[in-house]
Design a protein around this motif. Structure first.
Motif, PDB file in Angstrom:
ATOM      1  N   ASP A   1       0.854  -1.178   0.000  1.00  0.00           N
ATOM      2  CA  ASP A   1       0.000   0.000   0.000  1.00  0.00           C
ATOM      3  C   ASP A   1       0.894   1.233   0.000  1.00  0.00           C
ATOM      4  OD1 ASP A   1      -2.209  -1.665   2.266  1.00  0.00           O
ATOM      5  OD2 ASP A   1      -2.374  -1.411   0.092  1.00  0.00           O
ATOM      6  N   PRO A   2       0.735   2.125  -0.981  1.00  0.00           N
ATOM      7  CA  PRO A   2       1.633   3.270  -1.051  1.00  0.00           C
ATOM      8  C   PRO A   2       1.340   4.312   0.009  1.00  0.00           C
ATOM      9  CG  PRO A   2      -0.009   3.386  -2.797  1.00  0.00           C
ATOM     10  CD  PRO A   2      -0.229   2.100  -2.083  1.00  0.00           C
TER      11      PRO A   2
ATOM     12  N   THR B   1       5.116  -0.556  -5.014  1.00  0.00           N
ATOM     13  CA  THR B   1       6.247  -1.474  -5.118  1.00  0.00           C
ATOM     14  C   THR B   1       5.827  -2.898  -4.787  1.00  0.00           C
ATOM     15  OG1 THR B   1       6.932  -1.078  -2.833  1.00  0.00           O
ATOM     16  CG2 THR B   1       7.940   0.299  -4.540  1.00  0.00           C
ATOM     17  N   ARG B   2       6.577  -3.830  -5.319  1.00  0.00           N
ATOM     18  CA  ARG B   2       6.333  -5.251  -5.092  1.00  0.00           C
ATOM     19  C   ARG B   2       7.677  -5.961  -5.039  1.00  0.00           C
ATOM     20  NH1 ARG B   2       3.181  -8.159  -9.786  1.00  0.00           N
ATOM     21  NH2 ARG B   2       1.576  -6.700  -9.059  1.00  0.00           N
ATOM     22  N   THR B   3       7.838  -6.855  -4.086  1.00  0.00           N
ATOM     23  CA  THR B   3       9.045  -7.676  -4.020  1.00  0.00           C
ATOM     24  C   THR B   3       8.875  -8.908  -4.896  1.00  0.00           C
ATOM     25  OG1 THR B   3       9.532  -6.940  -1.766  1.00  0.00           O
ATOM     26  CG2 THR B   3      10.585  -8.971  -2.496  1.00  0.00           C
ATOM     27  N   ILE B   4       9.871  -9.186  -5.709  1.00  0.00           N
ATOM     28  CA  ILE B   4       9.819 -10.339  -6.611  1.00  0.00           C
ATOM     29  C   ILE B   4      11.067 -11.191  -6.407  1.00  0.00           C
ATOM     30  CG2 ILE B   4       9.951 -11.046  -9.052  1.00  0.00           C
ATOM     31  CD1 ILE B   4       8.073  -8.849  -9.763  1.00  0.00           C
ATOM     32  N   HIS B   5      10.852 -12.476  -6.271  1.00  0.00           N
ATOM     33  CA  HIS B   5      11.929 -13.455  -6.155  1.00  0.00           C
ATOM     34  C   HIS B   5      12.012 -14.241  -7.453  1.00  0.00           C
ATOM     35  CE1 HIS B   5      12.114 -13.111  -1.643  1.00  0.00           C
ATOM     36  NE2 HIS B   5      10.890 -12.655  -1.865  1.00  0.00           N
ATOM     37  N   PHE B   6      13.226 -14.518  -7.917  1.00  0.00           N
ATOM     38  CA  PHE B   6      13.386 -15.349  -9.104  1.00  0.00           C
ATOM     39  C   PHE B   6      14.667 -16.160  -8.980  1.00  0.00           C
ATOM     40  CE2 PHE B   6      15.478 -11.334  -9.998  1.00  0.00           C
ATOM     41  CZ  PHE B   6      16.643 -11.676 -10.671  1.00  0.00           C
ATOM     42  N   GLU B   7      14.678 -17.298  -9.636  1.00  0.00           N
ATOM     43  CA  GLU B   7      15.829 -18.190  -9.562  1.00  0.00           C
ATOM     44  C   GLU B   7      16.818 -17.879 -10.678  1.00  0.00           C
ATOM     45  OE1 GLU B   7      16.179 -20.345  -6.988  1.00  0.00           O
ATOM     46  OE2 GLU B   7      14.318 -19.361  -6.310  1.00  0.00           O
ATOM     47  N   SER B   8      18.103 -17.928 -10.331  1.00  0.00           N
ATOM     48  CA  SER B   8      19.158 -17.774 -11.319  1.00  0.00           C
ATOM     49  C   SER B   8      20.333 -18.645 -10.918  1.00  0.00           C
ATOM     50  CB  SER B   8      19.594 -16.315 -11.437  1.00  0.00           C
ATOM     51  OG  SER B   8      20.581 -16.172 -12.447  1.00  0.00           O
TER      52      SER B   8
ATOM     53  N   GLY C   1      14.376  -8.809  -6.037  1.00  0.00           N
ATOM     54  CA  GLY C   1      14.319  -7.463  -6.594  1.00  0.00           C
ATOM     55  C   GLY C   1      13.040  -6.761  -6.192  1.00  0.00           C
ATOM     56  N   THR C   2      12.983  -5.468  -6.503  1.00  0.00           N
ATOM     57  CA  THR C   2      11.804  -4.650  -6.219  1.00  0.00           C
ATOM     58  C   THR C   2      11.259  -4.113  -7.527  1.00  0.00           C
ATOM     59  OG1 THR C   2      12.735  -3.986  -4.090  1.00  0.00           O
ATOM     60  CG2 THR C   2      10.921  -2.659  -4.958  1.00  0.00           C
ATOM     61  N   LEU C   3       9.979  -4.358  -7.772  1.00  0.00           N
ATOM     62  CA  LEU C   3       9.303  -3.851  -8.961  1.00  0.00           C
ATOM     63  C   LEU C   3       8.573  -2.569  -8.606  1.00  0.00           C
ATOM     64  CD1 LEU C   3       8.365  -4.194 -11.913  1.00  0.00           C
ATOM     65  CD2 LEU C   3       6.441  -5.557 -11.035  1.00  0.00           C
ATOM     66  N   TYR C   4       8.907  -1.488  -9.305  1.00  0.00           N
ATOM     67  CA  TYR C   4       8.251  -0.192  -9.139  1.00  0.00           C
ATOM     68  C   TYR C   4       7.237  -0.058 -10.256  1.00  0.00           C
ATOM     69  CZ  TYR C   4      12.019   1.032  -5.916  1.00  0.00           C
ATOM     70  OH  TYR C   4      12.893   1.061  -4.861  1.00  0.00           O
TER      71      TYR C   4
ATOM     72  N   GLU D   1       7.452   7.525 -11.876  1.00  0.00           N
ATOM     73  CA  GLU D   1       6.700   8.781 -11.925  1.00  0.00           C
ATOM     74  C   GLU D   1       6.392   9.166 -13.369  1.00  0.00           C
ATOM     75  OE1 GLU D   1       7.193  13.190  -9.937  1.00  0.00           O
ATOM     76  OE2 GLU D   1       8.911  12.325 -10.994  1.00  0.00           O
ATOM     77  N   ALA D   2       7.325   8.845 -14.283  1.00  0.00           N
ATOM     78  CA  ALA D   2       7.157   9.190 -15.693  1.00  0.00           C
ATOM     79  C   ALA D   2       6.358   8.156 -16.468  1.00  0.00           C
ATOM     80  CB  ALA D   2       8.528   9.376 -16.344  1.00  0.00           C
ATOM     81  N   GLY D   3       5.923   7.072 -15.794  1.00  0.00           N
ATOM     82  CA  GLY D   3       5.072   6.091 -16.446  1.00  0.00           C
ATOM     83  C   GLY D   3       5.761   4.814 -16.887  1.00  0.00           C
ATOM     84  N   TYR D   4       6.991   4.588 -16.417  1.00  0.00           N
ATOM     85  CA  TYR D   4       7.729   3.377 -16.776  1.00  0.00           C
ATOM     86  C   TYR D   4       7.903   2.516 -15.536  1.00  0.00           C
ATOM     87  CZ  TYR D   4       8.894   6.443 -20.654  1.00  0.00           C
ATOM     88  OH  TYR D   4       8.816   7.316 -21.701  1.00  0.00           O
ATOM     89  N   ALA D   5       7.636   1.229 -15.649  1.00  0.00           N
ATOM     90  CA  ALA D   5       7.928   0.314 -14.553  1.00  0.00           C
ATOM     91  C   ALA D   5       9.438   0.103 -14.486  1.00  0.00           C
ATOM     92  CB  ALA D   5       7.206  -1.017 -14.763  1.00  0.00           C
ATOM     93  N   ALA D   6       9.937  -0.178 -13.292  1.00  0.00           N
ATOM     94  CA  ALA D   6      11.364  -0.447 -13.116  1.00  0.00           C
ATOM     95  C   ALA D   6      11.532  -1.621 -12.161  1.00  0.00           C
ATOM     96  CB  ALA D   6      12.085   0.782 -12.579  1.00  0.00           C
ATOM     97  N   PHE D   7      12.371  -2.557 -12.552  1.00  0.00           N
ATOM     98  CA  PHE D   7      12.666  -3.710 -11.698  1.00  0.00           C
ATOM     99  C   PHE D   7      14.135  -3.645 -11.312  1.00  0.00           C
ATOM    100  CE2 PHE D   7      13.676  -8.393 -11.286  1.00  0.00           C
ATOM    101  CZ  PHE D   7      13.096  -8.510 -10.033  1.00  0.00           C
ATOM    102  N   VAL D   8      14.375  -3.391 -10.021  1.00  0.00           N
ATOM    103  CA  VAL D   8      15.733  -3.236  -9.495  1.00  0.00           C
ATOM    104  C   VAL D   8      16.053  -4.474  -8.662  1.00  0.00           C
ATOM    105  CG1 VAL D   8      17.272  -1.729  -8.201  1.00  0.00           C
ATOM    106  CG2 VAL D   8      15.281  -0.769  -9.345  1.00  0.00           C
TER     107      VAL D   8
END
Length: 325
Positions: A7-8, A33-40, A47-50, A84-91
């Motif tokens: 919740d923002p 934001t959302r926390t995402i786990h992935f295998e590598s 990572g965090t998805l904005y 803010e500019a309308g692009y998702a970002a995954f860090v």
């Protein structure tokens, strides 16, 4: 794969590092934001998805940090501006670093980190909330070289932003050759680490040190600039396994950049003594569809004093490359 969207909360926040205290931060109503786990490979990466408040199904920028640094050290401020500019970002954190898993901790492996970028791309393809057909890779310093390497082999990438990218390990080798004592010490440390890890006795080296010290980066001012990016509450250690001295000189993203077919933005720093601007410029010259911008910055000021100028150029590139439908 992911935890629920948070919740923002309202209001503005100050960064948890010294170097970005004066930056304007978007309000949290503009993104979630959302926390995402992935295998590598042998580890689980985190990572965090904005996600921007609008539009739906936005383009996605996949981001990771440079040598030995964690996703929280300055990258959230960029991801927020993108959202803010309308692009998702995954860090995300590379394996062996930050919140991601894997042993030995702190290991810097260009091969493994490129594979982590590939796995992060797959994670975004599996995420319904973003448009993975408009996926841009973002990298800084060493990861700037990674995004060039990955884009040369992955034709699903729609664009690349490489900020002060490390593109040719031979230049690092030439630097060491000019300091024979340091070269011998570096090679010996790397060999001791690689062999010693097999019996439980690895060797660490500082990521950044003073000019008269022994570290991967010893340029004047670099140690203070890196420490100013580190979050106040972080337990980050200024060390990596010493085998990095063996791996970096052999890493040459510039050798494959002529295979990149997507639009690419390369940013060089005119005052950069860690990755001199000649490297990013040469890489851009070899890419069929590239834009090279050389700014009056040093290597680390792109995340601090020169943040706004650099992000403005990156946003202009995103608008021209993956504009909203």
């Amino acid at each position: 794969m992911s935890d629920p969207v948070s919740d923002p909360p309202s209001g503005r926040r100050k960064p948890k590092n010294r170097s970005q205290q004066s930056l304007r931060r978007p309000t949290r109503e503009s993104y979630s934001t959302r926390t995402i786990h992935f295998e590598s490979g042998d580890a689980s990466c985190v990572g965090t998805l904005y996600l921007p408040a609008r539009p739906d199904n936005p383009p996605i920028v996949v981001m990771a940090h440079g040598l030995g640094l964690w996703q929280s050290f300055g990258l959230p401020a960029i991801a927020e501006r993108f959202a803010e500019a309308g692009y998702a970002a995954f860090v995300f954190d590379f394996r062996y670093h930050g919140d991601s898993g894997g042993e030995p901790r702190g290991l810097v492996s260009p091969t493994a980190q490129c594979a982590d970028y590939e796995a992060a791309i797959e994670a975004m393809v599996a995420t319904d909330d973003v448009d993975s057909n408009r996926l841009v890779l973002w990298g800084f310093s060493l990861s700037g070289g990674h995004v060039l390497s990955v884009a040369a082999a992955n034709f699903r990438v729609a664009g690349v932003i490489a900020t002060v990218p490390f593109v040719d390990g031979r230049s690092e080798l030439k630097r060491l050759i000019r300091a024979p004592k340091t070269l011998v010490k570096s090679v010996a440390s790397g060999v001791r680490d690689r062999l010693g890890r097999r019996v439980g006795f690895g060797r660490e080296v500082r990521i950044v040190d003073d000019p008269d010290g022994f570290g991967v980066i010893t340029e004047p001012g670099a140690k203070r600039a890196v420490f100013d990016l580190v979050d106040r509450e972080s337990n980050w250690q200024n060390t990596v396994p010493a085998r990095v001295f063996l791996d970096l000189p052999r890493y040459r993203p510039i050798a494959s950049v002529d295979e990149i077919r997507c639009p690419t933005l390369a940013i060089g720093g005119r005052d950069d003594r860690i990755v001199p601007a000649a490297g990013p410029e040469a890489a851009a010259d070899a890419i069929a569809s590239s834009t090279y911008i050389e700014l009056p910055t040093d290597h680390l000021s792109v995340l601090a004093d020169d943040f706004d100028t650099v992000v403005d150029h990156q946003l202009a590139f995103l608008r021209s490359t993956v504009a909203h439908r």
